[in-house]
Design a protein around this motif. Structure first.
Motif: not given
Length: 308
Positions: A246, A249, A288, A292, A295
């Motif tokens: 997350g 990215r 997360r 991501y 998680h």
């Protein structure tokens, strides 16, 4: 000040078995060995033009020996030296050649104890591609065929001190940080940059002088999948992946070299600009932020706790 720090230039990592490390970084990662001594191997990726970006140094224990950041000009170097002294760093100068194939520069410790060097020049070797009408990639890539190093992540007992130092003394910019609550501006961990990626260096809580990982850039997701195949083929211990962050990215695989240093192959992310607003992640959403996809699995403590 002028342009200041340009990018991460090199990572000097301690390895316990030099030959095993050579096999990993040359035959698995596909780096080129540009020089070798009895106690060190110098490596570069095919898309890097300076003499080396990684130095493997024979030692009794793994970990980070030091890191080097390349600076635009000698005027910038002099200005940064002044700022470092102003912010309380003990700065020493090193002469041309004291670091193999590297010009003169300055050396100091971060508040976390990590050794950082700033330099302007390194011997030019050139990429594996011609500069005139080049193809997109060279023939004969081995293993992962990593083009270049990308970033490193270090640990600190008091991360905020090192984050503040990097931002105030060396003009690093922050892309993302972990905070206790949404209205907090105190970084528990932070991702900092000087180039245009989400991070050239990141700092998380942990022991002083700790190395969590250093990372290789891959150009696209298919290269990441191929890297996973290569790691399995060579029985490289995979820590996590294929995963999605997350934070930043990016897409990722974490794995270990034969000495136990964690590496990462990384692709994706975004372009970062000095004026971008800082992205915040609250501690309750950190799982997360790091993983991501997965998680909900209890990986976080072990993942952030294992360092060299």
């Amino acid at each position: 000040m002028g342009e200041g720090i340009m990018r991460l230039g090199y990572v000097v990592t301690r390895v316990t078995d030099l030959e095993a490390a050579r096999k990993h970084y040359v035959e698995v990662m596909g780096m080129e060995a540009t020089d070798r001594t009895d106690s060190a191997i110098y490596l570069k990726g095919w898309d890097e033009y300076d003499h080396h970006s990684i130095v493997l140094k024979k030692a009794d224990r793994p970990g980070l020996e030091k890191m080097g950041f390349k600076v635009h000009t000698y005027d910038d170097l002099a200005e940064l030296e002044k700022r470092l002294i102003q912010y309380g760093a003990s700065v020493t100068r090193f002469s041309k050649g004291e670091n193999h194939k590297v010009g003169e520069g300055v050396r100091f410790r971060l508040p976390s104890g990590h050794v950082m060097e700033l330099y302007v020049e390194m011997e030019y070797v050139g990429k594996a591609l011609p500069q005139l009408n080049p193809p997109p990639w060279p023939e004969g890539l081995i293993g992962v065929g990593a083009p270049r190093i990308d970033h490193l992540l270090i640990t600190a007992e008091r991360p905020q001190e090192t984050v503040d130092f990097l931002m105030k003394a060396l003009n690093f910019y922050m892309s993302e940080m972990v905070v206790e609550k949404p209205d907090s501006d105190v970084p528990i961990a932070a991702w900092l940059f000087r180039s245009n990626t989400p991070h050239d260096i990141a700092i998380i809580p942990g022991k002083d002088e700790g190395l969590h990982h250093f990372a290789f850039w891959l150009d696209e997701f298919n290269d990441l999948r191929k890297a996973g195949d290569v790691f399995s083929k060579h029985d490289v211990p995979i820590d996590v992946g294929i995963e999605r962050h997350g934070i930043t990215r990016g897409q990722t695989i974490y794995y270990f070299d034969p000495s136990g240093n964690r590496n990462e192959v990384f692709t994706g992310g975004y372009i970062a600009y000095p004026d971008m607003p800082v992205v915040k992640w609250t501690v309750d959403q950190l799982a997360r932020g790091i993983f991501y996809f997965n998680h909900r699995q209890e990986w976080i403590e072990g993942f952030t706790g294992v360092t060299t």
